[in-house]
Scaffold this active site. Structure first.
Site, PDB file in Angstrom:
ATOM      1  N   HIS A  37      64.086  44.199  87.168  1.00  0.00           N
ATOM      2  CA  HIS A  37      64.324  43.833  85.773  1.00  0.00           C
ATOM      3  C   HIS A  37      65.697  43.200  85.587  1.00  0.00           C
ATOM      4  O   HIS A  37      65.875  42.339  84.724  1.00  0.00           O
ATOM      5  CB  HIS A  37      64.175  45.059  84.878  1.00  0.00           C
TER       6      HIS A  37
ATOM      7  N   HIS B 285      53.741  36.895  88.018  1.00  0.00           N
ATOM      8  CA  HIS B 285      55.042  36.869  88.689  1.00  0.00           C
ATOM      9  C   HIS B 285      55.069  35.858  89.839  1.00  0.00           C
ATOM     10  O   HIS B 285      56.025  35.086  89.980  1.00  0.00           O
ATOM     11  CB  HIS B 285      55.388  38.254  89.228  1.00  0.00           C
TER      12      HIS B 285
END
Length: 411
Positions: free
Chosen positions: A251, A380
């Site tokens: 993150h 992703h």
């Protein structure tokens, strides 16, 4: 720059490999489209696993991914965008209470919660559909904008409220970084699609808190969990997929990339943005890189490895963040890290036989199924490929259309 220092990012063979992987990802996940208009989870070999609930983030990410593909000029993206947009409006949207339900099985509700995490992905899907002129984008964008503004956006805090029951009763006092980080992603996408400054301003407020205040106070790491008054909650233990304890280096990498995107969209005026992004990236990579390769999933607050499980998405996010850095101020260490992550991903996560990326590795470096099974996500990995291919650090759809036009001009 000496030839030996030339970044991999710009090598024609590398760019061809990125394009080939993106096409393979789109082809593999295209088979998840089901006859009823939803999406079926795929096994490792592409086997369709019928009967599972369809979660809101999965539906929205498919719309976003195939909108990226369509802008790039990939074939047969429209049917998946159409299916996702119909599922959002007809299945996930709650006609009785408003907002979007977390999980459905066709028209049947499986999990009726209203989560900020899911709703910001609806905004991302609506914005991406707007970029490719989908006919259903205007009403989806208008609806989700109203929901976010009325129920999720906390103007006083400058951040998002977290979770509600179906009838909008608060479910908890929890506040989380993950939903707000993806809120930044969606707000920037909405700004790029509409030009409405409110989205850019709100993204900046979230970024200021997490990549400024919190990162500075915690050694360039960002705590995941908070109380209602936005105090760090270091003892929180939640869902290991969406709310893992401690800090998550993946993150930090993702937040750094979004910080650079916001900085670019605001005219690169903030002199602190690039150093903040670099500190997040460098700290995450130093903390999380494992002796056998790959990035650890979670860290303790002091940066020590907590869960050493190795997932695909932190590596993909690292590639995206490092690609951004190289476009702005290429340094040898950025090029080296990009090559290291790329080589590891190609050796361990990409599936040359069946297509797609394995989501998880075991201690032996082979595919494993602890947190994830099959191949649950295109988002992703596809972005890792396409973000490296476009020339800029913001307005990715414009960059992809430019690549598409250039490719057409060669024929």
């Amino acid at each position: 720059m000496a030839a030996e220092m030339a970044p991999l990012l710009h090598h024609p063979s590398h760019r061809a490999a990125l394009a080939a992987d993106a096409r393979a990802l789109l082809a593999f996940h295209r088979t998840s489209l089901s006859a009823d208009g939803g999406f079926v989870p795929l096994g490792v070999d592409g086997t369709r696993h019928h009967g599972a609930a369809q979660e809101l983030h999965a539906t929205t990410r498919m719309v976003h991914a195939y909108a990226l593909g369509q802008a790039w000029g990939a074939p047969d993206c429209a049917p998946l965008i159409d299916a996702g947009m119909r599922a959002l409006w007809n299945w996930h949207r709650d006609p009785d209470h408003g907002g979007y339900i977390w999980a459905v099985q066709g028209p049947r509700v499986s999990d009726s919660r209203k989560l900020a995490y899911g709703h910001v992905f609806v905004l991302l899907a609506a914005s991406s559909a707007t970029e490719v002129d989908h006919e259903d984008a205007p009403h989806l964008l208008a609806d989700i904008t109203t929901v976010i503004e009325r129920l999720f956006w906390d103007e006083d805090a400058g951040r998002l409220r977290e979770e509600f029951a179906r009838d909008w009763q608060p479910l908890s006092h929890y506040r989380g970084m993950n939903a707000n980080m993806h809120g930044v992603e969606a707000f920037l996408a909405a700004y790029e699609a509409t030009g409405q400054e409110q989205w850019l301003d709100r993204a900046g407020r979230i970024l200021g808190f997490f990549t400024g205040d919190m990162a500075q106070a915690h050694g360039h790491r960002i705590p995941e969990h908070y109380t209602e008054s936005w105090q760090v909650d270091p003892e929180f233990q939640g869902d290991p997929v969406f709310r893992p304890p401690g800090t998550t280096p993946g993150h930090s990498l993702e937040f750094a990339r979004l910080l650079l995107q916001h900085w670019d969209l605001t005219g690169r005026a903030d002199a602190t943005a690039l150093p903040r992004a670099r500190a997040l990236i460098e700290t995450a990579l130093a903390d999380a890189w494992q002796s056998g390769g790959g990035l650890a999933y979670t860290l303790a607050t002091d940066g020590a490895v907590d869960r050493d499980i190795r997932l695909w998405w932190p590596v993909a996010e690292g590639l995206g963040a490092l690609a951004m850095l190289q476009k702005i101020e290429p340094r040898p260490q950025d090029m080296a890290w990009y090559a290291r992550l790329h080589d590891f991903a190609r050796a361990h996560f990409t599936d040359a036989r069946h297509g797609g990326w394995f989501p998880e590795l075991g201690p032996d470096g082979l595919p494993a199924e602890t947190l994830f099974s099959g191949k649950p996500d295109i988002y992703h990995a596809l972005q890792a490929d396409l973000l490296a291919l476009v020339p800029g650090v913001s307005r990715v759809f414009d960059g992809l259309r430019g690549l598409n036009n250039a490719a057409q001009d060669t024929h």
